[in-house]
Enzyme design. Structure first.
Site, PDB file in Angstrom:
ATOM      1  N   GLU A 249      25.532  -8.303  -4.705  1.00  0.00           N
ATOM      2  CA  GLU A 249      24.910  -8.625  -3.419  1.00  0.00           C
ATOM      3  C   GLU A 249      25.291  -7.589  -2.367  1.00  0.00           C
ATOM      4  OE1 GLU A 249      22.917  -9.850  -1.548  1.00  0.00           O
ATOM      5  OE2 GLU A 249      22.564 -11.973  -1.719  1.00  0.00           O
ATOM      6  N   ASP A 250      24.444  -7.459  -1.365  1.00  0.00           N
ATOM      7  CA  ASP A 250      24.760  -6.545  -0.274  1.00  0.00           C
ATOM      8  C   ASP A 250      25.689  -7.203   0.744  1.00  0.00           C
ATOM      9  OD1 ASP A 250      22.834  -8.360   0.553  1.00  0.00           O
ATOM     10  OD2 ASP A 250      21.429  -6.873   1.319  1.00  0.00           O
TER      11      ASP A 250
ATOM     12  N   ASP B 264      26.613 -13.751   4.312  1.00  0.00           N
ATOM     13  CA  ASP B 264      26.565 -14.140   5.720  1.00  0.00           C
ATOM     14  C   ASP B 264      26.878 -15.638   5.811  1.00  0.00           C
ATOM     15  OD1 ASP B 264      25.995 -13.921   8.469  1.00  0.00           O
ATOM     16  OD2 ASP B 264      23.864 -14.166   8.187  1.00  0.00           O
TER      17      ASP B 264
ATOM     18  N   PHE C 174      24.844  -8.021  13.414  1.00  0.00           N
ATOM     19  CA  PHE C 174      23.795  -7.692  12.451  1.00  0.00           C
ATOM     20  C   PHE C 174      23.938  -6.213  12.083  1.00  0.00           C
ATOM     21  CE2 PHE C 174      19.595  -6.730  10.824  1.00  0.00           C
ATOM     22  CZ  PHE C 174      19.315  -7.867  10.078  1.00  0.00           C
TER      23      PHE C 174
ATOM     24  N   ARG D 158      16.977   1.268   5.884  1.00  0.00           N
ATOM     25  CA  ARG D 158      17.649   1.167   4.576  1.00  0.00           C
ATOM     26  C   ARG D 158      18.237   2.509   4.144  1.00  0.00           C
ATOM     27  NH1 ARG D 158      16.388  -3.819   2.306  1.00  0.00           N
ATOM     28  NH2 ARG D 158      14.297  -4.622   2.684  1.00  0.00           N
TER      29      ARG D 158
HETATM   30  P1  5GP Z   1      23.159 -15.624   3.792  1.00  0.00           P
HETATM   31  O1  5GP Z   1      22.327 -16.501   2.915  1.00  0.00           O
HETATM   32  O2  5GP Z   1      24.550 -15.411   3.258  1.00  0.00           O
HETATM   33  O3  5GP Z   1      23.164 -16.097   5.202  1.00  0.00           O
HETATM   34  O4  5GP Z   1      22.437 -14.237   3.887  1.00  0.00           O
HETATM   35  C1  5GP Z   1      22.355 -13.383   2.855  1.00  0.00           C
HETATM   36  C2  5GP Z   1      21.204 -12.422   3.068  1.00  0.00           C
HETATM   37  O5  5GP Z   1      20.809 -12.319   4.446  1.00  0.00           O
HETATM   38  C3  5GP Z   1      21.632 -11.049   2.652  1.00  0.00           C
HETATM   39  O6  5GP Z   1      21.387 -10.822   1.291  1.00  0.00           O
HETATM   40  C4  5GP Z   1      20.789 -10.169   3.569  1.00  0.00           C
HETATM   41  O7  5GP Z   1      19.531  -9.947   2.974  1.00  0.00           O
HETATM   42  C5  5GP Z   1      20.591 -10.998   4.822  1.00  0.00           C
HETATM   43  N1  5GP Z   1      21.553 -10.641   5.874  1.00  0.00           N
HETATM   44  C6  5GP Z   1      22.594 -11.369   6.337  1.00  0.00           C
HETATM   45  N2  5GP Z   1      23.265 -10.732   7.297  1.00  0.00           N
HETATM   46  C7  5GP Z   1      22.627  -9.551   7.458  1.00  0.00           C
HETATM   47  C8  5GP Z   1      22.868  -8.417   8.301  1.00  0.00           C
HETATM   48  O8  5GP Z   1      23.794  -8.329   9.114  1.00  0.00           O
HETATM   49  N3  5GP Z   1      21.994  -7.388   8.161  1.00  0.00           N
HETATM   50  C9  5GP Z   1      20.955  -7.406   7.278  1.00  0.00           C
HETATM   51  N4  5GP Z   1      20.182  -6.332   7.234  1.00  0.00           N
HETATM   52  N5  5GP Z   1      20.721  -8.444   6.469  1.00  0.00           N
HETATM   53  C10 5GP Z   1      21.552  -9.508   6.552  1.00  0.00           C
END
Ligand code: 5GP
Length: 180
Positions: free
Chosen positions: A102-103, A106, A155, A168
């Protein structure tokens, strides 16, 4: 660099050399943990593709790769909490040692959903590596074996991560401030 947009609101948080060094360390750790085993990497598109490309070159193991695309954000800076599979895996993970790549973690909702979905497909083992984690934003506790960097709640974009499909290609992880 000109991206055809105003980039003055981007601030570097993690630079290229930090990314390279940490990715190498994660690769070494994962290689030790999976020594002698076949490792199946499941990359979550699109954000994790740059991290995967770098990480896999630090894995001198017998690896295979598959991709999955999910949407949890609808072009917004805030999570909707909804997760939808847009592209499923090409091959079965039954009986395999799977590492979810995963990247960013959050709220944790996406990885929580993915782990539950993949567990139900009976892998031999299932772990997660995430390049970035925002602990202060967590809604769902998820167990993640490997974390690259813990970062603040801002973010971020770059190194695969986007805002409305842009940024990206930035080589660094940058904080994006939007003038709304
Ligand atoms: P979560 O479900 O943990 O809230 O979010 C996961 C997904 O939200 C990540 O895989 C990503 O695609 C997106 N995301 C969450 N925070 C960020 C951020 O700071 N920047 C970007 N570009 N995407 C985010």
């Amino acid at each position: 660099m000109s991206l055809g947009m105003n980039v003055s609101h981007l601030k570097v948080l993690i630079d290229e050399s930090q990314l390279r060094q940490r990715t190498r360390e994660l690769g070494e750790q994962i290689s030790r943990d999976y020594e002698g085993r076949q490792l199946h990497l499941v990359c979550i598109l699109k954000g994790a593709c740059v991290f995967l490309a770098d990480l896999m070159r630090y894995l001198p193991l017998d690896i295979s790769v598959d991709f999955m695309a999910v949407s949890s954000y609808s072009n917004s800076l805030h999570t909707s909490g909804e997760v939808k599979i847009i592209k499923d895996l090409d091959s079965s993970i039954q009986g395999r040692d799977v590492l979810l790549v995963e990247d960013i973690l959050d709220t944790g909702l996406t990885v929580d959903y993915l782990l539950r979905t993949l567990h139900a497909r009976c892998p031999r083992s299932l772990r997660t590596v995430t390049l970035l984690s925002k602990p202060a934003r967590r809604i769902k506790f998820v167990e993640v074996a490997y974390v690259g960097f813990e970062i603040p709640s801002d973010f971020v974009v770059g190194y695969g991560l986007d805002y409305q499909e842009k940024y990206r290609n930035l080589p660094n992880i940058c904080i994006l401030k939007i003038n709304e």
